[in-house]
Design a protein around this motif. Structure first.
Motif, PDB file in Angstrom:
ATOM      1  N   LEU A  43       0.829  -1.208   0.000  1.00 56.11           N
ATOM      2  CA  LEU A  43       0.000   0.000   0.000  1.00 56.11           C
ATOM      3  C   LEU A  43       0.861   1.255   0.000  1.00 56.11           C
ATOM      4  O   LEU A  43       0.567   2.235  -0.695  1.00 56.11           O
ATOM      5  CB  LEU A  43      -0.929  -0.008   1.218  1.00 56.11           C
ATOM      6  CG  LEU A  43      -2.117  -0.965   1.156  1.00 56.11           C
ATOM      7  CD1 LEU A  43      -2.852  -0.984   2.492  1.00 56.11           C
ATOM      8  CD2 LEU A  43      -3.073  -0.574   0.039  1.00 56.11           C
ATOM      9  N   HIS A  44       1.944   1.228   0.784  1.00 56.45           N
ATOM     10  CA  HIS A  44       2.844   2.383   0.832  1.00 56.45           C
ATOM     11  C   HIS A  44       3.470   2.625  -0.536  1.00 56.45           C
ATOM     12  O   HIS A  44       3.546   3.774  -1.008  1.00 56.45           O
ATOM     13  CB  HIS A  44       3.939   2.155   1.877  1.00 56.45           C
ATOM     14  CG  HIS A  44       4.905   3.295   1.984  1.00 56.45           C
ATOM     15  ND1 HIS A  44       6.067   3.348   1.245  1.00 56.45           N
ATOM     16  CD2 HIS A  44       4.861   4.437   2.719  1.00 56.45           C
ATOM     17  CE1 HIS A  44       6.708   4.466   1.528  1.00 56.45           C
ATOM     18  NE2 HIS A  44       6.010   5.142   2.421  1.00 56.45           N
ATOM     19  N   LEU A  45       3.925   1.551  -1.199  1.00 58.53           N
ATOM     20  CA  LEU A  45       4.536   1.709  -2.518  1.00 58.53           C
ATOM     21  C   LEU A  45       3.520   2.187  -3.543  1.00 58.53           C
ATOM     22  O   LEU A  45       3.827   3.045  -4.389  1.00 58.53           O
ATOM     23  CB  LEU A  45       5.165   0.388  -2.975  1.00 58.53           C
ATOM     24  CG  LEU A  45       5.822   0.413  -4.358  1.00 58.53           C
ATOM     25  CD1 LEU A  45       6.879   1.515  -4.444  1.00 58.53           C
ATOM     26  CD2 LEU A  45       6.434  -0.944  -4.699  1.00 58.53           C
ATOM     27  N   MET A  46       2.308   1.658  -3.475  1.00 57.59           N
ATOM     28  CA  MET A  46       1.266   2.113  -4.401  1.00 57.59           C
ATOM     29  C   MET A  46       1.017   3.610  -4.255  1.00 57.59           C
ATOM     30  O   MET A  46       0.927   4.345  -5.251  1.00 57.59           O
ATOM     31  CB  MET A  46      -0.032   1.329  -4.133  1.00 57.59           C
ATOM     32  CG  MET A  46       0.031  -0.127  -4.572  1.00 57.59           C
ATOM     33  SD  MET A  46      -1.332  -1.118  -3.898  1.00 57.59           S
ATOM     34  CE  MET A  46      -2.723  -0.336  -4.692  1.00 57.59           C
ATOM     35  N   GLU A  47       0.938   4.081  -3.017  1.00 54.86           N
ATOM     36  CA  GLU A  47       0.721   5.506  -2.780  1.00 54.86           C
ATOM     37  C   GLU A  47       1.895   6.326  -3.294  1.00 54.86           C
ATOM     38  O   GLU A  47       1.716   7.409  -3.877  1.00 54.86           O
ATOM     39  CB  GLU A  47       0.513   5.751  -1.282  1.00 54.86           C
ATOM     40  CG  GLU A  47      -0.798   5.181  -0.750  1.00 54.86           C
ATOM     41  CD  GLU A  47      -0.875   5.264   0.770  1.00 54.86           C
ATOM     42  OE1 GLU A  47       0.082   5.805   1.389  1.00 54.86           O
ATOM     43  OE2 GLU A  47      -1.873   4.781   1.339  1.00 54.86           O
ATOM     44  N   LEU A  48       3.106   5.807  -3.095  1.00 54.79           N
ATOM     45  CA  LEU A  48       4.303   6.516  -3.546  1.00 54.79           C
ATOM     46  C   LEU A  48       4.336   6.624  -5.070  1.00 54.79           C
ATOM     47  O   LEU A  48       4.628   7.698  -5.621  1.00 54.79           O
ATOM     48  CB  LEU A  48       5.555   5.797  -3.037  1.00 54.79           C
ATOM     49  CG  LEU A  48       6.900   6.393  -3.444  1.00 54.79           C
ATOM     50  CD1 LEU A  48       7.011   7.843  -2.993  1.00 54.79           C
ATOM     51  CD2 LEU A  48       8.042   5.564  -2.863  1.00 54.79           C
ATOM     52  N   LEU A  49       4.019   5.532  -5.758  1.00 53.34           N
ATOM     53  CA  LEU A  49       4.023   5.565  -7.216  1.00 53.34           C
ATOM     54  C   LEU A  49       2.958   6.517  -7.746  1.00 53.34           C
ATOM     55  O   LEU A  49       3.193   7.263  -8.708  1.00 53.34           O
ATOM     56  CB  LEU A  49       3.803   4.156  -7.772  1.00 53.34           C
ATOM     57  CG  LEU A  49       4.900   3.122  -7.485  1.00 53.34           C
ATOM     58  CD1 LEU A  49       4.582   1.809  -8.193  1.00 53.34           C
ATOM     59  CD2 LEU A  49       6.264   3.631  -7.893  1.00 53.34           C
ATOM     60  N   ARG A  50       1.777   6.497  -7.132  1.00 49.40           N
ATOM     61  CA  ARG A  50       0.724   7.430  -7.551  1.00 49.40           C
ATOM     62  C   ARG A  50       1.184   8.883  -7.397  1.00 49.40           C
ATOM     63  O   ARG A  50       0.958   9.712  -8.281  1.00 49.40           O
ATOM     64  CB  ARG A  50      -0.541   7.216  -6.710  1.00 49.40           C
ATOM     65  CG  ARG A  50      -1.321   5.953  -7.031  1.00 49.40           C
ATOM     66  CD  ARG A  50      -2.706   6.038  -6.395  1.00 49.40           C
ATOM     67  NE  ARG A  50      -3.321   4.723  -6.294  1.00 49.40           N
ATOM     68  CZ  ARG A  50      -3.358   3.990  -5.197  1.00 49.40           C
ATOM     69  NH1 ARG A  50      -2.811   4.438  -4.083  1.00 49.40           N
ATOM     70  NH2 ARG A  50      -3.948   2.805  -5.192  1.00 49.40           N
ATOM     71  N   LYS A  51       1.817   9.177  -6.274  1.00 47.49           N
ATOM     72  CA  LYS A  51       2.269  10.545  -6.022  1.00 47.49           C
ATOM     73  C   LYS A  51       3.324  10.960  -7.044  1.00 47.49           C
ATOM     74  O   LYS A  51       3.279  12.080  -7.581  1.00 47.49           O
ATOM     75  CB  LYS A  51       2.838  10.666  -4.612  1.00 47.49           C
ATOM     76  CG  LYS A  51       3.281  12.090  -4.268  1.00 47.49           C
ATOM     77  CD  LYS A  51       3.832  12.191  -2.875  1.00 47.49           C
ATOM     78  CE  LYS A  51       4.126  13.659  -2.516  1.00 47.49           C
ATOM     79  NZ  LYS A  51       5.024  14.309  -3.490  1.00 47.49           N
ATOM     80  N   MET A  52       4.261  10.059  -7.320  1.00 51.15           N
ATOM     81  CA  MET A  52       5.309  10.386  -8.281  1.00 51.15           C
ATOM     82  C   MET A  52       4.713  10.627  -9.666  1.00 51.15           C
ATOM     83  O   MET A  52       5.122  11.541 -10.386  1.00 51.15           O
ATOM     84  CB  MET A  52       6.349   9.262  -8.324  1.00 51.15           C
ATOM     85  CG  MET A  52       7.146   9.131  -7.033  1.00 51.15           C
ATOM     86  SD  MET A  52       8.311   7.753  -7.075  1.00 51.15           S
ATOM     87  CE  MET A  52       9.420   8.312  -8.350  1.00 51.15           C
ATOM     88  N   GLY A  53       3.732   9.814 -10.044  1.00 55.69           N
ATOM     89  CA  GLY A  53       3.074  10.005 -11.328  1.00 55.69           C
ATOM     90  C   GLY A  53       2.320  11.318 -11.381  1.00 55.69           C
ATOM     91  O   GLY A  53       2.393  12.048 -12.375  1.00 55.69           O
ATOM     92  N   SER A  54       1.616  11.652 -10.293  1.00 57.72           N
ATOM     93  CA  SER A  54       0.859  12.902 -10.270  1.00 57.72           C
ATOM     94  C   SER A  54       1.777  14.114 -10.226  1.00 57.72           C
ATOM     95  O   SER A  54       1.397  15.211 -10.645  1.00 57.72           O
ATOM     96  CB  SER A  54      -0.096  12.935  -9.071  1.00 57.72           C
ATOM     97  OG  SER A  54       0.615  12.925  -7.850  1.00 57.72           O
ATOM     98  N   ASP A  55       3.017  13.933  -9.745  1.00 58.68           N
ATOM     99  CA  ASP A  55       3.998  15.018  -9.717  1.00 58.68           C
ATOM    100  C   ASP A  55       4.646  15.246 -11.082  1.00 58.68           C
ATOM    101  O   ASP A  55       5.470  16.155 -11.222  1.00 58.68           O
ATOM    102  CB  ASP A  55       5.096  14.729  -8.688  1.00 58.68           C
ATOM    103  CG  ASP A  55       4.607  14.877  -7.255  1.00 58.68           C
ATOM    104  OD1 ASP A  55       3.526  15.465  -7.055  1.00 58.68           O
ATOM    105  OD2 ASP A  55       5.295  14.389  -6.331  1.00 58.68           O
TER     106      ASP A  55
END
Length: 304
Positions: free
Chosen positions: A167-179
């Protein structure tokens, strides 16, 4: 905003063709790279990272070839599927070593920041030999992020992670993509790809099989019936009426619901509400049962 372009790329090892005439574009956001074992995913990622040249074709980052391009390497972070860590080092020392290899002015501070991003501060001073597989995945992630790359490539990053780590990695990847970063990852955990990736590239037997989001890919499969589950106040009457229409190809009825094989979705979507109204049947549920990424992937693999 970085863009990786793969243009008519093939890669072979002797008589073995790992990647065959693949063309795709990987832009900002999160892209999932799907394919069965041996499909060529790792070979593609290694070529995108600039660690392997294509036998034929070109792999470029913002129009410049990545192979033997030092500037491209500084813009790319790679998390390989293999362990690729030194067990005798602490997590902090390993990430600092990567920072130093990138020539960063303050490798210690950069390492600490990257370790914080992957939430590994508590284990940073432990030897990597004491880490679980999921922890090793996260420290590899920190090493890949230490120079703040605009492109992040991850090969099976969820392997060995527990649910909290995933879950932590999924959130991190989403944030990086949105950035605005360009993130590509391969994974056999299809549910997580479906939840994280905004774009999907499918590779089967070394060839590019499909591109788009999973719903768009599924819509292209007009030669395979879509499966829909319906619950109503009178499942038997509803099923009888639906299978008489050319938009369907059959039905399976049980005590709780009816499953309809749909061959003409547009006609079916108009038919169901009007039919229920005319028959005086109350609809309780109309939902697809095979719109998951797994069903899409299985179909694409089966076509090859």
């Amino acid at each position: 905003m970085s863009v990786i372009q793969i243009e008519k790329v093939s890669r072979w090892y002797g008589n073995v063709v790992a990647v065959n005439d693949v063309t795709m574009t990987i832009g900002p956001g999160v892209t999932g790279l799907l394919g069965p074992n041996g499909a060529g995913k790792s070979t593609l990622i290694t070529m995108m990272a600039g660690f392997l040249p294509p036998s034929v074709g070109a792999v470029t980052l913002d129009g410049v070839p990545v192979w033997r391009n030092e500037k491209a390497y500084s813009a790319i972070g790679l998390v390989p599927e293999t362990e690729a860590v030194y067990d005798v080092l602490t997590g902090s020392a390993f990430v600092q070593a990567n920072a130093s290899l990138h020539g960063l002015d303050a490798p210690g501070a950069a390492a600490a920041a990257a370790i914080a991003v992957v939430a590994m501060e508590d284990a940073a001073e432990r030897r990597i030999s004491t880490y679980s597989k999921g922890m090793k995945q996260r420290i590899k992630m920190a090493a890949a992020l230490v120079h703040e790359p605009s492109v992040l490539l991850l090969d099976e990053p969820f392997n060995g992670m527990d649910p909290r780590q995933r879950l932590h990695l999924m959130e991190l990847l989403r944030k990086m993509g949105s950035d605005g970063r360009t993130v590509l990852f391969s994974s056999h955990i299809l549910e997580e790809v479906q939840q994280v990736a905004t774009h999907i590239e499918v590779v089967v037997s070394g060839r590019h099989a499909a591109s788009g989001d999973y719903r768009a890919i599924r819509t292209l499969m007009t030669d395979r019936p879509m499966l829909y589950r319906l619950r109503s106040s009178d499942n038997r009457r509803l099923a009888s009426a639906l299978i008489a229409d050319p938009s369907t190809a059959g039905a399976d009825l049980d005590t709780a619901a009816v499953q309809i094989r749909v061959v003409d979705f547009e006609r079916f979507s108009r038919l169901v509400p009007s039919l229920a109204r005319d028959l005086g049947i109350r609809l309780l549920e109309v939902s697809p049962t095979d719109e998951s990424l797994e069903s899409v992937f299985s179909y694409l693999v089966g076509r090859r």
